[in-house]
Scaffold this active site. Structure first.
Site, PDB file in Angstrom:
ATOM      1  CG  HIS A 115      52.061  48.452  35.137  1.00 24.58           C
ATOM      2  ND1 HIS A 115      51.068  48.122  36.015  1.00 24.58           N
ATOM      3  CD2 HIS A 115      52.697  47.300  34.826  1.00 24.58           C
ATOM      4  CE1 HIS A 115      51.096  46.815  36.250  1.00 24.58           C
ATOM      5  NE2 HIS A 115      52.074  46.290  35.541  1.00 24.58           N
ATOM      6  CB  VAL A 124      45.851  50.992  43.667  1.00 25.82           C
ATOM      7  CG1 VAL A 124      46.874  51.861  42.961  1.00 25.82           C
ATOM      8  CG2 VAL A 124      45.084  50.145  42.675  1.00 25.82           C
TER       9      VAL A 124
END
Length: 471
Positions: free
Chosen positions: A370, A426
């Protein structure tokens, strides 16, 4: 491919509102099985007599012999029961769908004329009222074709729908080949649904074996008309309540001339019809009416189903759901996938199983794959399309210089402490809540953060799948 063909999901938690005509809260489908004259009988070329669904307790086939009592009971259905039901339905002004055994219809011209005159739908109930369980596929296909031919010859039109009842594993597939408006050899839902039958979409209108007078002839079952009425009333009340809440459904009621056509039994049916008709917003359609409504209101919608994809296609499509970790999709493809995995929820389950069962080093590899939030890759526009979109939803693509510096400092400190990037879904957050989580989580011990990061990776995967698949 290790695939599980049964569909245990159906519409899931978000079943559509049927949207019945006139805003009806429930559709009550009355089905009258016409089998008399199509049952097992040596006169019909069968090996023995009928033994199914009669008032003879514990009946067994008489091999090579006519069973006079059994024949007489079936004859009651045609001679008396049918006409009693015909009068009731005419009196109550409710239409009916006939499940007509083709050979039985051919032996009952007066009853067929009465069905047609009443405007009832005459669907096919097969060529003969016999067991199909062990019937070879080609023989069943032949009998289906012959049933259609004879039905058309006797009634003047091709059947619009089909229900075998005593079906085989092949029946639904074989009848779906025939281009019917609907088929009913399932009992798995309170709403119609579509199945894919080769290049065509087939509507299935599920039937019932519990709101059905056959339980007068089975154990445990109904003993008196009042019990039948009470069961139908309870089912109606629950479905009507769902309809009032905007989740309108369908209620099937299964009937047989030789059973419910008896005076003591039909009284329960009469009471139910009077009760149901006393409510506003009740639709009494034939099954062809349901089929036409459903085709117009809820047409079929095809999509690429994960459980049907070959390995290469599956990995190409879902290999990036877990960031830069196609091995998870490769392993998931080898699972026992089925219709339950053709939704976002279902496929997420399969993929996360492979992530959770991986070694710690493999899971760590997923975490380190990531990117940093608002890090160098984002600035250089080298994120995956998914990550770019996700970071943009929280405004991380439009930071001030000061904000970018803050994220850079937090990213470095987090990686120094834990050995992998700070990961958060997010799309579930704002810029402010992300910064708050950053400050809060950086102080955790690494094992706690490893578990949290894995959970966030799974949530990110879930959100990505919801962009790709239904539900």
């Amino acid at each position: 491919m290790n695939r599980y063909p049964r569909d245990m999901s159906g519409y899931g938690p978000d079943a559509p509102n049927a949207g019945w005509p006139g805003g009806a809260k429930i559709a009550v489908s009355l089905v009258l099985n016409y089998e008399e004259g199509g049952e097992n009988c040596v006169l019909h070329g069968d090996a023995g007599s009928e033994a199914f669904l009669s008032d003879i307790a514990g009946a067994q086939p008489w091999q090579g012999q006519r069973h006079w009592n059994m024949e007489s009971i079936y004859e009651y259905g045609a001679r008396a029961g049918f006409w009693r039901l015909h009068r009731l339905f005419a009196e109550m002004d409710v239409p009916v769908t006939i499940y007509g055994v083709a050979t039985a219809l051919a032996r009952s011209p007066e009853q067929v004329a009465a069905m047609k005159s009443a405007g009832w739908e005459i669907a096919s109930h097969g060529l003969k009222w016999v067991e199909h369980r062990d019937m070879p596929e080609e023989e069943e296909r032949r009998q289906i074709a012959e049933a259609i031919r004879l039905h058309t010859e006797v009634t003047g039109s091709r059947p619009t729908g089909w229900y075998t009842g005593r079906c085989s594993l092949n029946t639904v597939r074989l009848t779906a080949e025939q281009g019917f408006d609907w088929i009913s050899d399932t009992y798995d839902d309170d709403l119609p649904y579509w199945i894919e039958a080769g290049d065509r979409d087939q509507l299935v209108i599920p039937y019932t074996l519990e709101a059905n007078d056959m339980r007068f002839a089975t154990a445990p079952g109904y003993i008196e008309g009042e019990q039948f009425y009470q069961y139908l009333k309870d089912a109606f009340d629950e479905l009507y309540r769902e309809g009032q809440a905007g989740r309108a459904k369908m209620m099937s009621v299964g009937l047989h001339c030789r059973l419910i056509g008896r005076p003591g039994k039909i009284a329960g049916l009469r009471r139910f019809l009077e009760y149901a008709k006393g409510h506003a917003g009740v639709w009494f359609p034939r099954r062809i009416d349901i089929a036409r409504h459903w085709a117009a209101t809820h047409p079929p919608r095809r999509f690429d189903r994960p459980s049907r994809m070959d390995r290469e296609t599956f990995v190409a499509r879902f290999g990036g759901v877990f960031e830069h970790s196609p091995w998870i999709a490769e392993r998931a493809w080898a699972l026992e996938l089925g219709p339950a995995h053709d939704t976002a929820t279902g496929l997420h389950s399969a993929l996360t199983r492979m992530f959770r069962s991986a070694t710690r080093d493999e899971r760590l590899g997923v975490l380190t794959a990531h990117p940093d939030l608002a890090g160098k890759l984002a600035v250089a526009r080298r994120l995956t399309a998914e990550s770019t979109h996700e970071q943009a939803t929280a405004g991380l693509d439009a930071l001030t210089d000061a904000e970018r510096a803050t994220f850079g400092e937090l990213n470095a400190a987090y990686v120094d402490r834990h050995g992998f990037p700070f990961i958060i879904a997010v799309r579930d957050n704002t810029k402010a809540s992300i910064l708050d989580a950053f400050h809060r989580r950086i102080a955790h011990d690494t094992e706690t953060e490893f578990a949290e990061a894995c959970a966030q990776v799974e949530r990110i995967a879930e959100l990505r799948l919801k962009d790709m698949l239904p539900r």
